[in-house]
Design a protein around this motif. Structure first.
Motif, PDB file in Angstrom:
ATOM      1  N   GLU A 105      50.536  47.728  49.842  1.00  0.00           N
ATOM      2  CA  GLU A 105      51.316  46.126  50.045  1.00  0.00           C
ATOM      3  C   GLU A 105      50.175  44.790  49.398  1.00  0.00           C
ATOM      4  N   VAL A 106      49.175  45.150  50.099  1.00  0.00           N
ATOM      5  CA  VAL A 106      47.527  44.176  49.919  1.00  0.00           C
ATOM      6  C   VAL A 106      47.539  43.916  48.539  1.00  0.00           C
ATOM      7  N   LEU A 107      47.823  45.419  48.174  1.00  0.00           N
ATOM      8  CA  LEU A 107      47.394  44.988  46.509  1.00  0.00           C
ATOM      9  C   LEU A 107      48.374  44.558  45.506  1.00  0.00           C
ATOM     10  N   GLN A 108      49.029  45.007  45.730  1.00  0.00           N
ATOM     11  CA  GLN A 108      50.595  44.701  45.818  1.00  0.00           C
ATOM     12  C   GLN A 108      50.500  43.642  45.439  1.00  0.00           C
ATOM     13  N   VAL A 109      50.606  42.707  46.566  1.00  0.00           N
ATOM     14  CA  VAL A 109      50.182  41.418  46.236  1.00  0.00           C
ATOM     15  C   VAL A 109      49.340  40.831  45.706  1.00  0.00           C
ATOM     16  N   LEU A 110      47.721  41.124  45.223  1.00  0.00           N
ATOM     17  CA  LEU A 110      46.735  40.410  44.751  1.00  0.00           C
ATOM     18  C   LEU A 110      47.448  40.595  43.732  1.00  0.00           C
ATOM     19  N   ARG A 111      47.933  42.159  42.770  1.00  0.00           N
ATOM     20  CA  ARG A 111      48.166  41.657  41.694  1.00  0.00           C
ATOM     21  C   ARG A 111      49.399  40.928  40.999  1.00  0.00           C
ATOM     22  N   THR A 112      50.313  40.875  42.146  1.00  0.00           N
ATOM     23  CA  THR A 112      51.226  39.877  41.579  1.00  0.00           C
ATOM     24  C   THR A 112      50.682  37.948  41.356  1.00  0.00           C
ATOM     25  N   ARG A 113      49.668  38.280  42.138  1.00  0.00           N
ATOM     26  CA  ARG A 113      48.758  36.895  42.126  1.00  0.00           C
ATOM     27  C   ARG A 113      47.689  37.122  40.837  1.00  0.00           C
ATOM     28  N   GLY A 114      47.681  37.485  40.315  1.00  0.00           N
ATOM     29  CA  GLY A 114      46.822  37.746  39.215  1.00  0.00           C
ATOM     30  C   GLY A 114      45.407  38.124  39.918  1.00  0.00           C
ATOM     31  N   ILE A 115      44.873  38.488  40.963  1.00  0.00           N
ATOM     32  CA  ILE A 115      43.980  38.675  41.301  1.00  0.00           C
ATOM     33  C   ILE A 115      42.865  39.918  41.009  1.00  0.00           C
ATOM     34  N   THR A 116      42.025  39.952  40.656  1.00  0.00           N
ATOM     35  CA  THR A 116      41.188  41.216  40.135  1.00  0.00           C
ATOM     36  C   THR A 116      40.926  41.920  41.238  1.00  0.00           C
ATOM     37  N   THR A 117      41.616  43.997  41.587  1.00  0.00           N
ATOM     38  CA  THR A 117      41.248  44.233  42.901  1.00  0.00           C
ATOM     39  C   THR A 117      40.052  45.628  41.799  1.00  0.00           C
ATOM     40  N   GLY A 118      39.460  46.031  43.252  1.00  0.00           N
ATOM     41  CA  GLY A 118      38.675  47.184  42.428  1.00  0.00           C
ATOM     42  C   GLY A 118      38.509  47.537  44.187  1.00  0.00           C
ATOM     43  N   ILE A 119      37.159  48.709  43.408  1.00  0.00           N
ATOM     44  CA  ILE A 119      36.662  50.233  44.385  1.00  0.00           C
ATOM     45  C   ILE A 119      35.213  49.949  44.034  1.00  0.00           C
ATOM     46  N   LEU A 120      34.859  49.745  45.598  1.00  0.00           N
ATOM     47  CA  LEU A 120      33.427  50.205  45.265  1.00  0.00           C
ATOM     48  C   LEU A 120      32.736  50.777  46.316  1.00  0.00           C
ATOM     49  N   SER A 121      32.780  51.656  45.837  1.00  0.00           N
ATOM     50  CA  SER A 121      32.678  53.017  46.719  1.00  0.00           C
ATOM     51  C   SER A 121      31.323  54.128  46.942  1.00  0.00           C
ATOM     52  N   ASN A 122      30.407  53.870  47.843  1.00  0.00           N
ATOM     53  CA  ASN A 122      30.055  55.769  47.818  1.00  0.00           C
ATOM     54  C   ASN A 122      30.375  56.764  47.273  1.00  0.00           C
ATOM     55  N   GLY A 123      31.726  56.967  47.012  1.00  0.00           N
ATOM     56  CA  GLY A 123      32.443  58.190  46.393  1.00  0.00           C
ATOM     57  C   GLY A 123      31.562  58.959  45.160  1.00  0.00           C
ATOM     58  N   ASP A 124      31.954  60.108  44.931  1.00  0.00           N
ATOM     59  CA  ASP A 124      31.505  60.230  43.362  1.00  0.00           C
ATOM     60  C   ASP A 124      33.008  59.871  42.936  1.00  0.00           C
ATOM     61  N   PRO A 125      32.581  59.999  41.339  1.00  0.00           N
ATOM     62  CA  PRO A 125      34.192  59.376  40.618  1.00  0.00           C
ATOM     63  C   PRO A 125      34.963  60.346  40.481  1.00  0.00           C
ATOM     64  N   GLN A 126      35.164  61.498  40.990  1.00  0.00           N
ATOM     65  CA  GLN A 126      35.785  63.127  40.737  1.00  0.00           C
ATOM     66  C   GLN A 126      36.575  62.451  42.606  1.00  0.00           C
ATOM     67  N   MET A 127      35.771  62.604  43.523  1.00  0.00           N
ATOM     68  CA  MET A 127      36.811  62.356  44.530  1.00  0.00           C
ATOM     69  C   MET A 127      37.412  61.144  44.783  1.00  0.00           C
ATOM     70  N   LEU A 128      36.646  59.997  44.211  1.00  0.00           N
ATOM     71  CA  LEU A 128      37.508  58.989  44.337  1.00  0.00           C
ATOM     72  C   LEU A 128      39.108  58.878  43.619  1.00  0.00           C
ATOM     73  N   GLY A 129      38.406  59.448  42.324  1.00  0.00           N
ATOM     74  CA  GLY A 129      39.478  59.184  41.672  1.00  0.00           C
ATOM     75  C   GLY A 129      40.951  60.864  42.225  1.00  0.00           C
ATOM     76  N   ILE A 130      40.919  61.612  42.365  1.00  0.00           N
ATOM     77  CA  ILE A 130      41.387  62.143  43.269  1.00  0.00           C
ATOM     78  C   ILE A 130      41.667  61.736  44.705  1.00  0.00           C
ATOM     79  N   ALA A 131      41.453  60.956  45.188  1.00  0.00           N
ATOM     80  CA  ALA A 131      41.492  60.150  46.449  1.00  0.00           C
ATOM     81  C   ALA A 131      42.658  58.797  46.691  1.00  0.00           C
ATOM     82  N   VAL A 132      42.288  57.823  44.714  1.00  0.00           N
ATOM     83  CA  VAL A 132      43.483  56.808  44.503  1.00  0.00           C
ATOM     84  C   VAL A 132      44.680  57.945  44.240  1.00  0.00           C
TER      85      VAL A 132
END
Lengths: 226, 226
Positions: A105-132
């Motif tokens: 819900e928080v991400l959805q609200v940010l998106r509707t307000r036009g705020i750029t969103t992202g993850i900046l993580s220690n996880g490697d790309p494959q882990m992050l892809g699956i988790a997301v």
């Protein structure tokens, strides 16, 4: 002060519940599930620091490998027999951590307000892809940034810099959100505006720097846009 | 393989017993002494890593200050009331940690054999000076090296390099001794010959590198010279 132009979230511990492996751990090792999930997490983080600080990253290993190394250490330390099958099950569980319920819900609200969103993580790309994808957050994120490209983990500035480079705004215009106190601290040092989400009611680090704000759930992100 | 030309010792946890503060901690906070001394130590080490990794050492604080920060965090986390007087007593105790009993004899044997001896420690010069004098080790050490001059803590290579520079021999001709697994690991990565003294019967780090040898007390240093 202007509203932030973008919000970057830490992943493990912030969007995804790293202690949600505790249930399976408890099933596999009755009476030791909590101790195992805490020590596993601590060791995983410790290993990110050891490989980053030593020899300028020459001993970098992807987060998945460090996660497995942390699990192996924690089991040995606690005297638990980690068979191949148990390791596979626990690591597979780590791939599909529960997401904290308020995230979408928080991400959805940010998106509707036009705020750029992202993850900046220690996880490697494959882990992050699956988790997301598991958490069905994939349509809600503009950036999924892994430190893997610089082979240094947070709290190294090269890792935090990836967020600035992806968003193409100065750090002071970006809100960085983490439930990990050390991460919120170092992101503040780097120059981000920061929200430390103190989910577990613990003290902040005692190093003389405070995050921009302290909250108790990801909902507190939205107050930056009031 | 040739005998090492010099032996460098880690100080805190290796020559000096960091958990010897536990007795006073238990007296001040009955039932919580051990938990406090363990969390205090963990946090102290975590803080050395945070200030070293973040922003290339710009947030360096001397070990004494990080030790106090770790104490303050640990007390808050455990819900213990750290009055000024209690802080003073615990910090003063930290200044005068017990030395492990076998230290003097091992250092004496090394000296009589003409082996260069030294400390390479995260401790700041003042702390180290007091600790060495308290333990009456001052006549037995050729070098007392603090990382303070490079403002980066172990496991940063700049910190380990200080040992090579002081001894003026290649790392491979120097034996580095630590009871801290992470320290023995990173010293091995740096290029030292290493002895991990596993005082507490815990597992070594699971990062794919082993120390040159593993022992159970500082006496095992002498086997390198058989």
């Amino acid at each position: 002060m202007d509203h932030p132009k973008a919000v970057l979230f830490d992943a493990y511990g912030t969007l995804f519940d790293v202690y949600s492996v505790g249930l399976l751990a408890e099933q596999l090792f009755p009476g030791q599930g909590q101790a195992l999930s805490v020590l596993w997490r601590d060791k995983q983080i410790e290993y990110t620091r050891l490989v980053t600080t030593s020899n300028d990253g020459a001993h970098y290993q992807p987060f998945w490998d460090l996660t497995r190394a942390g699990l192996r250490y924690a089991c040995k330390r606690l005297g638990l027999e980690l068979t191949d099958e148990r390791e596979l099950r626990l690591m597979n569980q780590y791939r599909h951590l529960s997401a904290f319920p308020e995230n979408r819900e928080v991400l959805q609200v940010l998106r509707t307000r036009g705020i750029t969103t992202g993850i900046l993580s220690n996880g490697d790309p494959q882990m992050l892809g699956i988790a997301v994808r598991s958490a069905e957050l994939d349509g809600l994120l503009d950036h999924v940034i892994s430190v893997d490209s610089v082979r240094k983990y947070k709290t190294h500035p090269d890792a935090y810099r990836l967020g600035v480079q992806a968003v193409k705004k100065p750090a002071a215009q970006i809100l960085f959100v983490s439930c990990n106190a050390w991460d919120a601290l170092a992101a503040t040092w780097f120059g981000y505006r920061t929200l430390w989400v103190n989910r577990y009611g613990v003290p902040f680090e005692e190093l003389g720097t405070q995050p921009t704000r302290i909250g108790t759930s990801l909902d507190d992100v939205l107050a930056f846009f009031d």
